[in-house]
Design an enzyme around this catalytic site. Structure first.
Site, PDB file in Angstrom:
ATOM      1  N   ARG A   1       0.851  -1.204   0.000  1.00 57.30           N
ATOM      2  CA  ARG A   1       0.000   0.000   0.000  1.00 57.30           C
ATOM      3  C   ARG A   1       0.880   1.246   0.000  1.00 57.30           C
ATOM      4  O   ARG A   1       1.851   1.310   0.750  1.00 57.30           O
ATOM      5  CB  ARG A   1      -0.875  -0.020   1.258  1.00 57.30           C
ATOM      6  CG  ARG A   1      -1.891   1.080   1.337  1.00 57.30           C
ATOM      7  CD  ARG A   1      -2.639   1.011   2.661  1.00 57.30           C
ATOM      8  NE  ARG A   1      -3.531  -0.124   2.755  1.00 57.30           N
ATOM      9  CZ  ARG A   1      -4.091  -0.541   3.900  1.00 57.30           C
ATOM     10  NH1 ARG A   1      -3.831   0.085   5.037  1.00 57.30           N
ATOM     11  NH2 ARG A   1      -4.911  -1.567   3.914  1.00 57.30           N
TER      12      ARG A   1
ATOM     13  N   ARG B   1      -1.474   6.803   9.566  1.00 57.81           N
ATOM     14  CA  ARG B   1      -1.576   6.243   8.202  1.00 57.81           C
ATOM     15  C   ARG B   1      -1.683   7.362   7.157  1.00 57.81           C
ATOM     16  O   ARG B   1      -1.613   8.538   7.486  1.00 57.81           O
ATOM     17  CB  ARG B   1      -2.826   5.372   8.113  1.00 57.81           C
ATOM     18  CG  ARG B   1      -2.910   4.242   9.139  1.00 57.81           C
ATOM     19  CD  ARG B   1      -1.984   3.116   8.766  1.00 57.81           C
ATOM     20  NE  ARG B   1      -2.176   1.939   9.602  1.00 57.81           N
ATOM     21  CZ  ARG B   1      -3.000   0.926   9.335  1.00 57.81           C
ATOM     22  NH1 ARG B   1      -3.771   0.958   8.263  1.00 57.81           N
ATOM     23  NH2 ARG B   1      -3.060  -0.125  10.142  1.00 57.81           N
TER      24      ARG B   1
ATOM     25  N   LYS C   1      -3.528   1.515  14.959  1.00 64.18           N
ATOM     26  CA  LYS C   1      -3.486   2.433  13.810  1.00 64.18           C
ATOM     27  C   LYS C   1      -4.085   3.791  14.169  1.00 64.18           C
ATOM     28  O   LYS C   1      -4.920   3.898  15.091  1.00 64.18           O
ATOM     29  CB  LYS C   1      -4.235   1.812  12.641  1.00 64.18           C
ATOM     30  CG  LYS C   1      -5.682   1.486  12.951  1.00 64.18           C
ATOM     31  CD  LYS C   1      -6.436   0.951  11.745  1.00 64.18           C
ATOM     32  CE  LYS C   1      -6.092  -0.466  11.399  1.00 64.18           C
ATOM     33  NZ  LYS C   1      -7.005  -1.096  10.422  1.00 64.18           N
TER      34      LYS C   1
ATOM     35  N   LYS D   1      -5.619   7.490  12.236  1.00 66.73           N
ATOM     36  CA  LYS D   1      -6.027   8.028  10.927  1.00 66.73           C
ATOM     37  C   LYS D   1      -6.441   9.496  11.019  1.00 66.73           C
ATOM     38  O   LYS D   1      -7.161   9.878  11.946  1.00 66.73           O
ATOM     39  CB  LYS D   1      -7.181   7.204  10.374  1.00 66.73           C
ATOM     40  CG  LYS D   1      -6.785   5.751  10.133  1.00 66.73           C
ATOM     41  CD  LYS D   1      -7.890   4.950   9.513  1.00 66.73           C
ATOM     42  CE  LYS D   1      -7.391   3.562   9.142  1.00 66.73           C
ATOM     43  NZ  LYS D   1      -8.461   2.740   8.556  1.00 66.73           N
TER      44      LYS D   1
ATOM     45  N   CYS E   1     -15.261  -2.939  -0.068  1.00 63.30           N
ATOM     46  CA  CYS E   1     -13.882  -3.208   0.355  1.00 63.30           C
ATOM     47  C   CYS E   1     -13.306  -4.340  -0.496  1.00 63.30           C
ATOM     48  O   CYS E   1     -14.030  -5.001  -1.244  1.00 63.30           O
ATOM     49  CB  CYS E   1     -13.858  -3.594   1.824  1.00 63.30           C
ATOM     50  SG  CYS E   1     -14.505  -5.239   2.128  1.00 63.30           S
TER      51      CYS E   1
ATOM     52  N   CYS F   1      -8.040 -10.695   1.377  1.00 61.50           N
ATOM     53  CA  CYS F   1      -8.116 -10.240   2.762  1.00 61.50           C
ATOM     54  C   CYS F   1      -8.260 -11.419   3.722  1.00 61.50           C
ATOM     55  O   CYS F   1      -9.218 -12.193   3.629  1.00 61.50           O
ATOM     56  CB  CYS F   1      -9.288  -9.271   2.947  1.00 61.50           C
ATOM     57  SG  CYS F   1      -9.394  -8.736   4.657  1.00 61.50           S
TER      58      CYS F   1
ATOM     59  N   CYS G   1     -16.530  -7.913   6.169  1.00 59.22           N
ATOM     60  CA  CYS G   1     -16.520  -8.239   7.595  1.00 59.22           C
ATOM     61  C   CYS G   1     -16.798  -6.954   8.372  1.00 59.22           C
ATOM     62  O   CYS G   1     -16.830  -5.874   7.784  1.00 59.22           O
ATOM     63  CB  CYS G   1     -15.175  -8.880   7.994  1.00 59.22           C
ATOM     64  SG  CYS G   1     -13.872  -7.687   8.339  1.00 59.22           S
TER      65      CYS G   1
ATOM     66  N   CYS H   1     -13.929  -1.435   6.254  1.00 64.27           N
ATOM     67  CA  CYS H   1     -12.979  -0.728   5.391  1.00 64.27           C
ATOM     68  C   CYS H   1     -13.658   0.117   4.317  1.00 64.27           C
ATOM     69  O   CYS H   1     -13.043   1.030   3.775  1.00 64.27           O
ATOM     70  CB  CYS H   1     -12.015  -1.720   4.755  1.00 64.27           C
ATOM     71  SG  CYS H   1     -11.039  -2.619   5.980  1.00 64.27           S
TER      72      CYS H   1
END
Ligand code: SRM
Ligand code: SF4
Length: 567
Positions: free
Chosen positions: A71, A140, A204, A206, A425, A431, A470, A474
């Site tokens: 990414r 991120r 993480k 953001k 997503c 994934c 899930c 995302c």
């Protein structure tokens, strides 16, 4: 409670080096050593395996078909045509499934095998793009409102966001040593990390910048949001929002999506100090024992927003000003040509689920390659997986238009409102957390849903649909007017009733249902929407709430932070 095992991996990693070099050199397996699988995320990559053939390979006693996702870190999602051509070449040479635009304005490459990781990383860096901190427990890719150059403030906000992204990069030289053959620094692993410390963040982190009235960045889904306050042609500062996040776990009430709270206003020159204060507060108080409860949203809910604001002000060394009024009117993208304040034109193209490929049906990779060869402006990825051909001089529009038509990149023309506002997503097959299909299921679901919409005269209704494989969210499904959240193969939770501005979460409507039940439910709701809505201007999510079909939870009043977010 003792620290989570990931905390030990970080601590013992010599500043994110671990045994990555040894793992990469090991010819026996396509995988990395366990700890290195965690550490490579900070370098912008995930180890994955092809889940379509996982079972078959297990039966054949073969190791899973390992490969890596990479990414990019592309703040605000901007690349030049020259960079585009290089990224395209990398996708074609080293990866599978083309280029993938993410919901945070980055590119992903899928299917890069271990022996090709280093050349791929080097090629990305040679394009003057890096992948450092694109994943992992750090800040991120910083998201910025995409609709570019429509007014002079976009350039200012983008520059400030890019500068913030740079300043929040980890200090470690590990990335440069491992991927770019930089000479090892003496006593490797002892560089200081003044922002992150030796165990980085608990989870993480953001950041997004929004420019009202557009909330394409879904700013309230971020740990830290900066909402530009504009007077005349000037960014006079930002409202600060904290504690947004989407991720949840099925059946675990301790986890939930949460929209950020607006806690005050800052001047542009206070941006870095406040970002640092927010991040270090989370670094020092976030939950390091239970990763599912480690995001900033839980730190805030556990300790209280007043405590959090006080702590941020103490660390920043100044009080936040009272939040300024602002209003968002939508959170999706606007397609087709728009003229910017500088006379240049910008063309927003719909890229289904952000996937740019050449296959039997489409030649989008080739088409964008041809456009990159003649385009004089920039490419801008939107936070909704779409693409803007930005900064086109008026005289070049026709040429770009011809290529767009030739390569069928004009999917926005004549598309239904649902299709234009649909996100999915990645999910299967790459994934590792996917429970149901998302990206691969989107086209089929859209075709079927469009038949229903057409039957009820709603083909053009701009309804936001979001599918996630899930509950991690995302595609930011909890902000969809309609959302499907994967539960098991072919089964989803149907969530309904978010607004059209990214300011109200949806709620669970039907649990664990299959496509037949989903379509039957939507058919009934579309019929009611067509017949009972106040006017064509009433959005689907607002109608569902007004009609009492779904009841969103009443937001908890937060004393002392009396900010009117909704105009
Ligand atoms: Fe995500 C994990 C893909 C945006 C919440 N996300 C993953 C992983 C890496 C799976 C994994 O951990 O093994 C997925 C890789 C799939 C693949 O094969 O490529 C993945 N996330 C994506 C992307 C590519 C989705 C897309 O279709 O575009 C997006 C990449 C963004 C980027 O460029 O940085 C992506 N992920 C998001 C968003 C949306 C956003 O940030 O605006 C969210 C919800 C917001 C949030 O963070 O709360 C999101 N991803 C998660 C979570 C849940 C985090 C949590 O707080 O619980 C996970 C799981 C985790 O971290 O444990 C996750
Ligand atoms: Fe994977 Fe779940 Fe994120 Fe989809 S929402 S990419 S299935 S982690």
């Amino acid at each position: 409670m003792s620290a989570h095992s990931v905390e030990h991996i970080k601590q013992d990693s010599a500043r994110l080096r671990g045994t990555l070099l040894e793992s990469l050199a090991n010819p026996i397996t396509g995988a990395l050593a366990d700890g290195d699988q965690t550490l490579i995320k900070y370098h912008g990559s995930y180890q994955q395996d092809d889940r379509d053939i996982r079972e078959e390979r297990r039966r054949q006693k073969l190791e899973p078909d390992y490969s890596f996702m990479i990414r990019t870190r592309t703040p605000g999602g901007v690349v030049t045509p020259a960079q585009w051509l290089k990224l395209d070449a990398i996708a074609t040479t080293y990866a599978e499934r083309g280029l993938r635009i993410t919901t945070r304005q980055a590119f992903q490459f899928h299917g890069v095998i271990k022996t090709r990781l280093k050349p791929t990383m080097q090629a990305i860096n040679a394009a003057l793009i890096d992948t450092l901190a694109a994943c992992g427990d750090v800040n991120r890719n910083v998201v910025v409102a995409a609709n570019p150059l429509l007014s002079p403030v976009h350039a200012t906000v983008h520059a400030q966001a890019a500068a913030l992204s740079e300043r929040l990069l980890p200090n470690t030289r590990a990335y440069y040593e491992i991927w770019l053959d930089e000479e090892k620094v003496a006593g490797s692993g002892e560089e200081t990390e003044p922002v992150y410390g030796e165990t980085y963040l608990p989870r993480k982190f953001k950041i997004a910048f929004a420019i009202p009235p557009t909330n394409d960045a879904d700013v309230f889904a971020n740990d830290l949001g900066l909402i530009a306050i504009i007077e005349g042609d000037e960014v006079v500062g930002y409202n600060v929002s904290v504690g947004g996040g989407m991720g949840a776990t099925h059946g675990d009430a301790e986890t939930y999506p949460r929209l950020a709270d607006v806690i005050g206003f800052i001047a542009p020159e206070q941006l870095f100090d406040v970002a640092l204060a927010v991040i270090t507060t989370q670094r020092d108080f976030g939950n390091r024992a239970v990763r599912k409860r480690a995001r900033l949203k839980y730190t805030i809910d556990d300790r209280g927003i007043d405590w959090f604001k006080d702590e941020v002000e103490r660390r920043a060394g100044f009080p936040l000003g009272p939040a300024r009024p602002f209003a968002f009117d939508h959170n999706g993208d606007r397609f087709g040509w728009r003229e910017g304040s500088d006379g240049h034109c910008h063309l927003t193209l719909r890229i289904p689920a952000g996937r740019i490929v050449d296959n039997d049906d489409v030649k989008h990779l080739s088409g964008l390659r041809e456009i990159a060869k003649v385009h004089e402006g920039e490419f801008r990825m939107t936070p909704n997986q779409n693409l803007v051909i930005a900064g086109v001089p008026a005289g070049q529009r026709e040429r770009i238009d011809a290529l767009v038509r030739e390569y069928a990149l004009d999917a926005h023309v004549g598309a239904s409102g649902l299709r234009l506002n649909a996100l999915a997503c990645v999910s299967l097959p790459t994934c590792g957390l996917a429970m149901a299909e998302a990206e691969r299921y989107l086209p089929e679901l859209l075709d079927k849903a469009e038949t229903l919409l057409a039957r009820h005269g709603l083909f053009d209704a701009p309804i936001h649909l979001r599918i996630s494989g899930c509950p991690n969210g995302c595609s930011r499904p909890y902000l969809g007017e309609i959302a499907l959240v994967g539960k098991a193969s072919g089964r989803y939770n149907l969530m309904l009733g978010a607004d059209h501005r990214g300011q109200r979460l949806n709620v669970l409507h039907r649990e664990n249902i299959d496509e037949t039940a989903i379509l039957a439910e939507l058919d009934t709701l579309f019929a009611r929407y067509a017949n009972e809505r106040e006017s064509a201007a009433q959005h689907f999510g607002d109608f569902l709430v007004a009609a009492g079909i779904v009841t969103p939870p009443v937001p908890t009043p937060r004393p002392g932070i009396a900010i009117e977010v909704i105009p």
